[in-house]
Design an enzyme around this catalytic site. Structure first.
Site, PDB file in Angstrom:
ATOM      1  N   LYS A  10       0.834  -1.214   0.000  1.00 39.30           N
ATOM      2  CA  LYS A  10       0.000   0.000   0.000  1.00 39.30           C
ATOM      3  C   LYS A  10       0.864   1.259   0.000  1.00 39.30           C
ATOM      4  O   LYS A  10       0.607   2.189  -0.759  1.00 39.30           O
ATOM      5  CB  LYS A  10      -0.929  -0.036   1.216  1.00 39.30           C
ATOM      6  CG  LYS A  10      -1.836   1.164   1.349  1.00 39.30           C
ATOM      7  CD  LYS A  10      -3.045   0.853   2.190  1.00 39.30           C
ATOM      8  CE  LYS A  10      -2.803   0.953   3.677  1.00 39.30           C
ATOM      9  NZ  LYS A  10      -2.774   2.344   4.189  1.00 39.30           N
ATOM     10  N   SER A  11       1.902   1.286   0.834  1.00 38.78           N
ATOM     11  CA  SER A  11       2.726   2.502   0.922  1.00 38.78           C
ATOM     12  C   SER A  11       3.424   2.787  -0.408  1.00 38.78           C
ATOM     13  O   SER A  11       3.471   3.939  -0.858  1.00 38.78           O
ATOM     14  CB  SER A  11       3.794   2.341   1.998  1.00 38.78           C
ATOM     15  OG  SER A  11       3.224   2.484   3.259  1.00 38.78           O
ATOM     16  N   ARG A  15       2.760   5.941  -3.258  1.00 39.25           N
ATOM     17  CA  ARG A  15       3.826   6.800  -3.784  1.00 39.25           C
ATOM     18  C   ARG A  15       3.877   6.726  -5.299  1.00 39.25           C
ATOM     19  O   ARG A  15       4.061   7.741  -5.978  1.00 39.25           O
ATOM     20  CB  ARG A  15       5.153   6.428  -3.139  1.00 39.25           C
ATOM     21  CG  ARG A  15       5.190   6.954  -1.693  1.00 39.25           C
ATOM     22  CD  ARG A  15       6.087   6.175  -0.805  1.00 39.25           C
ATOM     23  NE  ARG A  15       6.161   6.768   0.535  1.00 39.25           N
ATOM     24  CZ  ARG A  15       5.269   6.551   1.522  1.00 39.25           C
ATOM     25  NH1 ARG A  15       4.231   5.773   1.317  1.00 39.25           N
ATOM     26  NH2 ARG A  15       5.439   7.117   2.692  1.00 39.25           N
ATOM     27  N   ARG A 112      -7.961  12.903  12.473  1.00 35.00           N
ATOM     28  CA  ARG A 112      -6.528  12.642  12.667  1.00 35.00           C
ATOM     29  C   ARG A 112      -5.703  13.933  12.585  1.00 35.00           C
ATOM     30  O   ARG A 112      -6.071  14.864  11.875  1.00 35.00           O
ATOM     31  CB  ARG A 112      -6.061  11.605  11.636  1.00 35.00           C
ATOM     32  CG  ARG A 112      -6.767  10.273  11.865  1.00 35.00           C
ATOM     33  CD  ARG A 112      -6.401   9.236  10.857  1.00 35.00           C
ATOM     34  NE  ARG A 112      -4.994   8.862  10.922  1.00 35.00           N
ATOM     35  CZ  ARG A 112      -4.413   8.029  10.069  1.00 35.00           C
ATOM     36  NH1 ARG A 112      -5.118   7.490   9.092  1.00 35.00           N
ATOM     37  NH2 ARG A 112      -3.141   7.730  10.185  1.00 35.00           N
ATOM     38  N   SER A 160       7.701   9.926  11.378  1.00 32.04           N
ATOM     39  CA  SER A 160       6.545   9.812  10.487  1.00 32.04           C
ATOM     40  C   SER A 160       6.980   9.869   9.043  1.00 32.04           C
ATOM     41  O   SER A 160       7.491  10.883   8.563  1.00 32.04           O
ATOM     42  CB  SER A 160       5.531  10.919  10.769  1.00 32.04           C
ATOM     43  OG  SER A 160       4.595  10.950   9.702  1.00 32.04           O
ATOM     44  N   ASP A 316       2.371  -0.635  11.871  1.00 28.42           N
ATOM     45  CA  ASP A 316       1.079  -1.088  11.343  1.00 28.42           C
ATOM     46  C   ASP A 316       0.762  -2.529  11.737  1.00 28.42           C
ATOM     47  O   ASP A 316      -0.348  -3.007  11.502  1.00 28.42           O
ATOM     48  CB  ASP A 316       1.057  -0.950   9.814  1.00 28.42           C
ATOM     49  CG  ASP A 316       1.088   0.516   9.400  1.00 28.42           C
ATOM     50  OD1 ASP A 316       0.677   1.375  10.201  1.00 28.42           O
ATOM     51  OD2 ASP A 316       1.541   0.805   8.274  1.00 28.42           O
ATOM     52  N   LYS A 343      -4.053   6.667  14.633  1.00 29.78           N
ATOM     53  CA  LYS A 343      -4.193   5.962  13.354  1.00 29.78           C
ATOM     54  C   LYS A 343      -5.681   5.976  12.958  1.00 29.78           C
ATOM     55  O   LYS A 343      -6.430   6.797  13.449  1.00 29.78           O
ATOM     56  CB  LYS A 343      -3.643   4.541  13.482  1.00 29.78           C
ATOM     57  CG  LYS A 343      -2.135   4.509  13.719  1.00 29.78           C
ATOM     58  CD  LYS A 343      -1.380   5.008  12.500  1.00 29.78           C
ATOM     59  CE  LYS A 343       0.105   5.048  12.726  1.00 29.78           C
ATOM     60  NZ  LYS A 343       0.820   5.690  11.626  1.00 29.78           N
ATOM     61  N   ARG A 347      -5.897   2.961  18.245  1.00 29.33           N
ATOM     62  CA  ARG A 347      -5.713   1.502  18.250  1.00 29.33           C
ATOM     63  C   ARG A 347      -5.370   0.947  19.628  1.00 29.33           C
ATOM     64  O   ARG A 347      -5.727  -0.193  19.928  1.00 29.33           O
ATOM     65  CB  ARG A 347      -4.642   1.104  17.218  1.00 29.33           C
ATOM     66  CG  ARG A 347      -5.161   1.245  15.805  1.00 29.33           C
ATOM     67  CD  ARG A 347      -4.173   0.774  14.751  1.00 29.33           C
ATOM     68  NE  ARG A 347      -4.814   0.857  13.440  1.00 29.33           N
ATOM     69  CZ  ARG A 347      -4.165   0.950  12.290  1.00 29.33           C
ATOM     70  NH1 ARG A 347      -2.844   0.968  12.271  1.00 29.33           N
ATOM     71  NH2 ARG A 347      -4.817   1.013  11.154  1.00 29.33           N
TER      72      ARG A 347
HETATM   73  C1  S3P Z   1       2.652   5.298   6.035  1.00 36.02           C
HETATM   74  C2  S3P Z   1       3.298   5.754   7.156  1.00 36.02           C
HETATM   75  C3  S3P Z   1       2.899   5.393   8.521  1.00 36.02           C
HETATM   76  C4  S3P Z   1       1.952   4.184   8.510  1.00 36.02           C
HETATM   77  C5  S3P Z   1       0.863   4.288   7.474  1.00 36.02           C
HETATM   78  C6  S3P Z   1       1.472   4.406   6.086  1.00 36.02           C
HETATM   79  C7  S3P Z   1       3.149   5.723   4.724  1.00 36.02           C
HETATM   80  O1  S3P Z   1       2.236   6.499   9.098  1.00 36.02           O
HETATM   81  O2  S3P Z   1       1.380   3.971   9.775  1.00 36.02           O
HETATM   82  O3  S3P Z   1       0.040   3.130   7.491  1.00 36.02           O
HETATM   83  O4  S3P Z   1       2.788   5.100   3.704  1.00 36.02           O
HETATM   84  O5  S3P Z   1       3.918   6.679   4.676  1.00 36.02           O
HETATM   85  P1  S3P Z   1       3.063   7.743   9.763  1.00 36.02           P
HETATM   86  O6  S3P Z   1       3.803   8.451   8.730  1.00 36.02           O
HETATM   87  O7  S3P Z   1       1.997   8.599  10.388  1.00 36.02           O
HETATM   88  O8  S3P Z   1       3.931   7.100  10.767  1.00 36.02           O
END
Ligand code: S3P
Length: 663
Positions: A10-11, A15, A112, A160, A316, A343, A347
């Site tokens: 997903k991350s 991007r 958030r 982050s 996560d 989140k 959580r």
């Molecule tokens: C993510 C960063 C994390 C993660 C989120 C996805 C990302 O969050 O918990 O599920 O894709 O950059 P944070 O940047 O708030 O730590």
């Protein structure tokens, strides 16, 4: 050995969806996650005028971007749905490319914190106003033209990846120097992708401990090169199946997973618990390492203790680790994890409350949890708060056996892992039960106007744990959109525009919401203006084609109950169960008048009956998808049946068609 492949990370998918369209040359990226979160990123980039083509292929989404950057209209609204990554990375992109837009999201995302990303971008000179609650979405953001943003040295208080990425993207797009340091290194996918696209970044891939990255434009010609990659599998999704393998005692092999060191801290925790995991490297993809993992479950799990700079690398996976802790020998500890409170849900609170309700001894602390593992039956309900990782974590616990859990929202798993519940099935111990006895499929409910289709379909879906889909929602959404564009009376204009229209069903609690052209019209779909035009709009062949295609997609990942007028005949001719509801016109007239809530006379009933009969004639005689009972549909005459009995009758039929039991 159970072999699995998980959807694209997903991350990395976010991007790719957000950064590839910014390149000056073309990109092709395959295997993107097709979860709701990544779709929100693709949709937002399209709203910003990016040329992105998107195709659904067997291994996820493929995007093709012509390159050449963005070309938005005046201040578009960007709905980021449930996705924090979409909102925060987009903020950086808008700031650095001098674009004005409004960022918004669903109620979870609106709650958030956004200050952490807004503040550094304001310090760079972007103009940002909170349009709702302070420090929350929605925000109105206006970037600055290239070269006019200020340089920034940002020292993050929390690790982050999203904040780091936003600052980097703003710096790169505006070509000003930026430096970001963080107390512990967060995932570095943005750095790796930008470096792959030719951006001069100074960072140390894969390092652990504190993080440091900088971008210096001096000597850089500018212009991102197009991206070609196949997104590797998502380790955070794989973690759930690995957890199911460990709890259920069945070995598993997970193919081609992203093995970025910033993401796979959970493997070391599982090893602490006694799991054996063999890691076989595969060739990297666009700077991202890949591995295939073979999981050997131990004879019982041991407790673990985690904290410090490991936390960003397991952030996560903590919901999953917490449910594993509930079944481990001893007391597990999670420290330094206050970030979990912001989140998709809080959580820590949700995990503590739910585990305690199931009979697990758990202590909630400000930054963590202590969980005493136990054996024996766990029983109770799970309120997910719409949080995908909570739903999947407790799904794993339920699948391992000796548990009887009712999870209130299975569909929210679609945010990151469409198809999760099917993937979990091979790991399930014992016989399938209740809402988990899922065999896939569709119940079609058709019938004439005012025959009670929608309310019946909604109740049936709720009782079975299926999702309710109302085809009328899509017709209404297209009508609403046409009204907004001033073309609602112009069939030809609607037919010309509708094939390219961004309209889709988005899973929401127990059913679907509709999203059209980046907006969720909600109650506006029931307005008198929409009601007056929807019948004509829905008669247009191009409109029916688009709606049919969207409806057919809805059953890919869920069992559904779909109601309309041509569901069993045109939309799902292969439905597992088809119901055709009928009732005498006079009774339907009475029901409709009762629904309106005002007192009525015999004359009113007469008039309404005639209206309904006329509508029946129209629906039965229209050339396209006329109302008729499919030959294999079961007709139920509801004239003298109370609504509950109609629902019960359908549930009985469903029990033999699906082998499911209702709740
Ligand atoms: C993510 C960063 C994390 C993660 C989120 C996805 C990302 O969050 O918990 O599920 O894709 O950059 P944070 O940047 O708030 O730590």
């Amino acid at each position: 050995m159970i072999r699995v492949r998980v959807p694209g990370d997903k991350s990395i998918s976010h991007r790719a969806a957000l950064i590839a369209p910014l390149a000056s040359t073309g990109s092709v990226v395959r295997g993107l996650s097709d979860g709701a979160d990544v779709r929100a990123s693709v949709r937002a980039m399209r709203r910003l005028g990016a040329a992105v083509e998107c195709a659904e292929e067997e291994r996820g989404l493929t995007i093709r971007c012509a390159g050449g950057g963005l070309d938005p209209g005046p201040a578009p609204g960007l709905d980021c749905g449930n996705s924090g990554t979409t909102a925060r990375l987009l903020a950086g992109i808008l700031a650095g490319s001098g674009i004005a837009a409004v960022l918004d999201g669903d109620p979870s995302l609106r709650s958030r914190p956004m200050r952490r990303v807004i503040y550094p971008l304001q310090a760079m000179g972007a103009r940002i106003e909170y349009a709702g609650a302070p420090e929350r979405l929605p925000v109105r953001l206006r970037g600055r033209a290239t070269g006019t943003l200020r340089t920034l040295r940002h020292r993050g208080r929390v690790a982050s990846a999203q904040v780091k990425s936003a600052v980097l993207l703003a710096g790169v797009l505006a070509r000003v120097r930026v430096e970001v340091s963080e107390p512990a290194l967060s995932r570095d996918h943005t750095e790796r992708m930008l470096a792959e696209m030719g951006v001069p970044l100074a960072f140390d891939p894969g390092r652990t401990g504190a993080g440091e990255v900088s971008f210096d434009p001096s000597g850089w010609e500018g212009g991102l090169q197009g991206l070609r990659m196949t997104v590797p599998g998502d380790p955070s999704s794989a973690a759930f199946l690995i957890g199911a393998s460990l709890l259920g005692g069945r070995a598993a092999r997970v193919e081609s997973v992203a093995a970025n060191p910033g993401r796979i801290g959970f493997l070391s925790v599982l090893e602490q618990m006694g799991a054996g995991i063999d890691r076989d490297p595969a060739p990297a993809q666009a700077g991202e390492p890949l591995e295939t993992w073979t999981v050997h479950p131990p004879d019982g799990l041991r407790a673990f203790s985690i904290g410090g700079d490991l936390i960003p690398r397991v952030i996560d996976e903590i919901p999953l680790l917490a449910v594993l802790a509930a079944r481990a020998r001893g007391r597990s500890e999670i420290r330094d994890a206050a970030e979990l409170r912001v989140k998709e849900s809080d959580r820590l609170a949700v995990l503590a409350r739910t585990l305690a309700k199931l009979g697990v001894v758990v202590e909630e602390r400000s930054g963590g949890l202590a969980i005493q593992g136990r054996s024996g039956r766990l029983r109770g309900s799970v309120e997910t708060r719409g949080d995908h990782r909570i739903a999947m974590a407790f799904g794993v616990l339920d699948a391992a056996g000796d548990a009887d859990l009712r999870i209130d929202d299975l569909a929210c798993a679609d945010v990151s892992y469409p198809g999760f519940w099917e993937a979990l099935e091979p790991f399930r111990r014992g016989s399938p039960r209740g809402s988990f006895s899922r065999t896939g499929g569709v119940i079609a409910v058709d019938g004439p106007a005012a025959s009670g289709k929608s309310s019946t379909a909604r109740s049936v879906a709720q009782r079975l744990g299926f999702l309710h889909v109302n085809s009328g929602l899509l017709y209404r959404a297209i009508t609403w959109w046409a009204l907004g564009r001033g073309i609602a009376e112009d069939g030809a204009a609607i037919e010309a525009a509708v094939p390219g229209l961004d309209v889709d069903l988005v899973p929401a609690r127990g059913g679907f919401q509709v999203c059209v052209d980046g907006a969720r019209p909600g109650p506006a779909l029931e307005s008198p203006e929409v009601t007056a035009r929807v019948s004509a709009v829905s008669a247009l062949p191009a409109v029916r084609g688009v709606v049919l295609e969207r409806l057919r997609r809805a059953d890919r990942h869920h069992e559904i109950v779909c109601d309309g007028r041509d569901i069993g005949t045109a939309v799902f001719p292969g439905a597992d169960l088809k119901i055709f509801l009928v009732a005498e016109a006079g009774e339907r007239a009475r029901r409709r008048l009762r629904q309106r809530g005002a007192p009525f006379t015999e004359d009113d009933i007469e008039r309404e009956t005639r209206r309904i009969e006329a509508r029946d004639r129209l629906d039965r005689s229209r050339p396209l998808s006329p109302l008729r009972r499919a030959s294999d549909a079961i007709e139920i005459d509801t004239t003298s049946m109370p609504p509950d009995r109609v629902v019960d009758a359908i549930l009985e039929l469903a029990a033999s068609a699906f082998r499911v039991t209702s709740t």
